[in-house]
Design a protein around this motif. Structure first.
Motif, mmCIF file in Angstrom:
data_model
loop_
_atom_site.group_PDB
_atom_site.id
_atom_site.type_symbol
_atom_site.label_atom_id
_atom_site.label_comp_id
_atom_site.label_asym_id
_atom_site.label_seq_id
_atom_site.Cartn_x
_atom_site.Cartn_y
_atom_site.Cartn_z
ATOM 1 N N ALA A 267 -16.462 66.647 1.991
ATOM 2 C CA ALA A 267 -15.757 67.915 2.151
ATOM 3 C C ALA A 267 -15.445 68.169 3.621
ATOM 4 O O ALA A 267 -16.269 67.924 4.505
ATOM 5 C CB ALA A 267 -16.614 69.055 1.601
ATOM 6 N N PHE B 263 -8.823 75.364 -3.511
ATOM 7 C CA PHE B 263 -9.963 74.982 -4.352
ATOM 8 C C PHE B 263 -10.929 74.107 -3.563
ATOM 9 O O PHE B 263 -12.144 74.291 -3.616
ATOM 10 C CB PHE B 263 -9.456 74.247 -5.589
ATOM 11 C CG PHE B 263 -10.528 73.816 -6.546
ATOM 12 C CD1 PHE B 263 -11.031 74.695 -7.501
ATOM 13 C CD2 PHE B 263 -11.041 72.526 -6.508
ATOM 14 C CE1 PHE B 263 -12.020 74.302 -8.391
ATOM 15 C CE2 PHE B 263 -12.032 72.125 -7.385
ATOM 16 C CZ PHE B 263 -12.526 73.018 -8.336
ATOM 17 N N GLY B 264 -10.375 73.124 -2.831
ATOM 18 C CA GLY B 264 -11.215 72.247 -2.024
ATOM 19 C C GLY B 264 -10.381 71.314 -1.181
ATOM 20 O O GLY B 264 -9.201 71.075 -1.453
ATOM 21 N N GLU C 105 -6.444 82.561 2.996
ATOM 22 C CA GLU C 105 -7.028 83.881 3.215
ATOM 23 C C GLU C 105 -6.004 85.005 3.200
ATOM 24 O O GLU C 105 -6.376 86.186 3.169
ATOM 25 C CB GLU C 105 -7.786 83.893 4.545
ATOM 26 C CG GLU C 105 -9.031 83.018 4.538
ATOM 27 C CD GLU C 105 -9.743 83.002 5.876
ATOM 28 O OE1 GLU C 105 -9.157 83.516 6.860
ATOM 29 O OE2 GLU C 105 -10.874 82.473 5.955
ATOM 30 N N LYS D 18 -5.182 79.984 -3.747
ATOM 31 C CA LYS D 18 -6.517 79.708 -3.241
ATOM 32 C C LYS D 18 -6.650 78.220 -2.975
ATOM 33 O O LYS D 18 -6.101 77.396 -3.707
ATOM 34 C CB LYS D 18 -7.579 80.147 -4.251
ATOM 35 C CG LYS D 18 -7.604 81.641 -4.520
ATOM 36 C CD LYS D 18 -8.648 81.984 -5.575
ATOM 37 C CE LYS D 18 -8.656 83.479 -5.878
ATOM 38 N NZ LYS D 18 -9.642 83.804 -6.940
ATOM 39 N N THR E 167 -6.511 77.369 6.133
ATOM 40 C CA THR E 167 -7.422 78.509 6.070
ATOM 41 C C THR E 167 -6.640 79.821 6.097
ATOM 42 O O THR E 167 -6.930 80.759 5.331
ATOM 43 C CB THR E 167 -8.420 78.466 7.230
ATOM 44 O OG1 THR E 167 -9.196 77.271 7.134
ATOM 45 C CG2 THR E 167 -9.347 79.674 7.204
ATOM 46 N N PRO F 254 -16.573 77.345 -8.894
ATOM 47 C CA PRO F 254 -16.216 78.316 -7.849
ATOM 48 C C PRO F 254 -16.659 77.790 -6.493
ATOM 49 O O PRO F 254 -17.456 76.858 -6.412
ATOM 50 C CB PRO F 254 -17.001 79.568 -8.250
ATOM 51 C CG PRO F 254 -18.172 79.048 -9.021
ATOM 52 C CD PRO F 254 -17.676 77.827 -9.748
ATOM 53 N N PRO F 255 -16.143 78.379 -5.401
ATOM 54 C CA PRO F 255 -16.553 77.929 -4.058
ATOM 55 C C PRO F 255 -18.065 77.930 -3.911
ATOM 56 O O PRO F 255 -18.737 78.885 -4.304
ATOM 57 C CB PRO F 255 -15.897 78.960 -3.136
ATOM 58 C CG PRO F 255 -14.723 79.454 -3.906
ATOM 59 C CD PRO F 255 -15.150 79.452 -5.343
ATOM 60 N N SER G 4 -13.238 73.476 3.858
ATOM 61 C CA SER G 4 -13.150 73.451 2.404
ATOM 62 C C SER G 4 -14.035 74.538 1.787
ATOM 63 O O SER G 4 -15.204 74.676 2.163
ATOM 64 C CB SER G 4 -13.572 72.086 1.881
ATOM 65 O OG SER G 4 -13.623 72.088 0.454
ATOM 66 N N PRO G 5 -13.540 75.295 0.802
ATOM 67 C CA PRO G 5 -14.384 76.268 0.099
ATOM 68 C C PRO G 5 -15.535 75.577 -0.647
ATOM 69 O O PRO G 5 -16.615 76.152 -0.770
ATOM 70 C CB PRO G 5 -13.423 76.947 -0.892
ATOM 71 C CG PRO G 5 -12.081 76.782 -0.254
ATOM 72 C CD PRO G 5 -12.119 75.438 0.406
ATOM 73 N N LEU G 6 -15.288 74.371 -1.169
ATOM 74 C CA LEU G 6 -16.357 73.547 -1.767
ATOM 75 C C LEU G 6 -16.884 72.628 -0.683
ATOM 76 O O LEU G 6 -16.158 71.784 -0.163
ATOM 77 C CB LEU G 6 -15.822 72.733 -2.937
ATOM 78 C CG LEU G 6 -15.617 73.471 -4.263
ATOM 79 C CD1 LEU G 6 -14.858 72.601 -5.246
ATOM 80 C CD2 LEU G 6 -16.950 73.881 -4.854
ATOM 81 N N LYS G 7 -18.145 72.768 -0.318
ATOM 82 C CA LYS G 7 -18.689 71.985 0.800
ATOM 83 C C LYS G 7 -19.818 71.081 0.311
ATOM 84 O O LYS G 7 -20.427 71.339 -0.703
ATOM 85 C CB LYS G 7 -19.229 72.917 1.890
ATOM 86 C CG LYS G 7 -18.147 73.833 2.471
ATOM 87 C CD LYS G 7 -18.686 74.607 3.645
ATOM 88 C CE LYS G 7 -17.696 75.629 4.169
ATOM 89 N NZ LYS G 7 -16.418 75.079 4.579
#
Length: 283
Positions: free
Chosen positions: A276, A109-110, A100, A107, A96, A176-177, A280-283
């Motif tokens: 996820a 991705f997931g 950030e 980035k 994280t 995208p997230p 994870s940005p993809l949840k």
């Protein structure tokens, strides 16, 4: 989770014996069209000893098939079962912070945990601003004291780890997230060498049939690490919905032809159900 691969007359002498060998024709000029034809032949049918070097074919894949915007890194961590909770805490906190921090230019991705497939396994996909972004980020992380300390704590928790550098297919931009919920499916295909362009052509058509029932998350082909790999990812509310939507795809015109034409291009295929991770940005 990922595995390995490779692949690949008499002339008349009567004139020579008679002392009347005709002069050799002048060498043909290499034209752009001729070179392109040779490269496509290499992609479709494999590279012979007289064809262009394989690296040229690899470069052509990236020009013809890739979206060209990002380089993605697929990381696979096989975690010791007894270290699982500590692993998720350590990785969640560090990944994280890296994602950030704009200084690292990368980035996340997931990030997922395998629920069906190879268990005690984590799957992470990172997104870099092409190869310069990847190289710069890795150099910065290597000099970062906090990241070096993280690596020192991470290694004893793992049985093994591996990665691939991948490019996105141009026809299938990554999601995208978003908070999708449910289960993710990662499909991994090991193609026969030289069959990537055929696979892309058929899947680009077949994807339109699948889109009617489920939206894709991403699709990539490997460039470094284990080669001849294709990965694509989907998300479903649950396994029952996955079953119903996959069955419905067979009723859409064109899908059965896609399956028929691509299955002969594959040496091996695997499907993994993922959940996820909380960070994870993809949840």
């Amino acid at each position: 989770m990922l595995s390995q691969f490779p692949e690949i007359t008499a002339t008349a002498f009567s004139d020579a014996a008679a002392g009347s060998v005709p002069p050799s024709p002048p060498p043909a000029k290499t034209t752009v069209a001729g070179k392109a034809q040779s490269i496509v032949k290499s992609i479709l049918h494999g590279v012979s000893e007289d064809d262009s070097p394989f690296q040229e074919v690899q470069d052509t894949h990236s020009k013809l098939l890739a979206r060209g915007k990002y380089v993605h890194e697929l990381q696979i961590h096989d975690v010791k079962p007894e270290a699982w909770d500590d692993y998720l805490g350590l990785v969640g906190e560090r990944y994280t912070k890296v994602a950030e921090d704009p200084a690292f230019k990368v980035k996340l991705f997931g990030s997922w945990t395998t629920e069906i497939g190879d268990l005690d396994q984590a799957v992470h996909v990172w997104e870099y601003n092409h190869y310069p972004g990847y190289t710069e980020t890795k150099a910065l992380l290597a000099q970062d004291l906090a990241h070096r300390e993280f690596e020192k704590k991470l290694r004893p928790m793992l049985r093994q780890r591996k990665n691939q550098i991948m490019l996105e297919f141009a026809f299938w931009a990554g999601s995208p997230p978003a908070a999708h919920g449910g289960v993710y499916e990662l499909r991994t295909y090991q193609l026969k060498p030289g069959r990537l362009l055929e696979w892309e052509t058929e899947w680009r058509r077949g994807l339109e049939a699948r889109r009617k029932h489920v939206q894709p998350i991403g699709a990539w082909f490997s460039q470094l690490g284990h080669l001849n790999y294709v990965h694509h990812m989907w998300v479903y509310p649950d396994l029952q919905t996955r079953k119903e939507r996959r069955e419905a795809a067979w009723q859409v015109e064109g899908w059965s032809q896609t399956v028929y034409k691509t299955v002969r291009l594959i040496d091996r295929m695997q499907g993994f159900i993922l959940r996820a991770n909380s960070f994870s940005p993809l949840k």
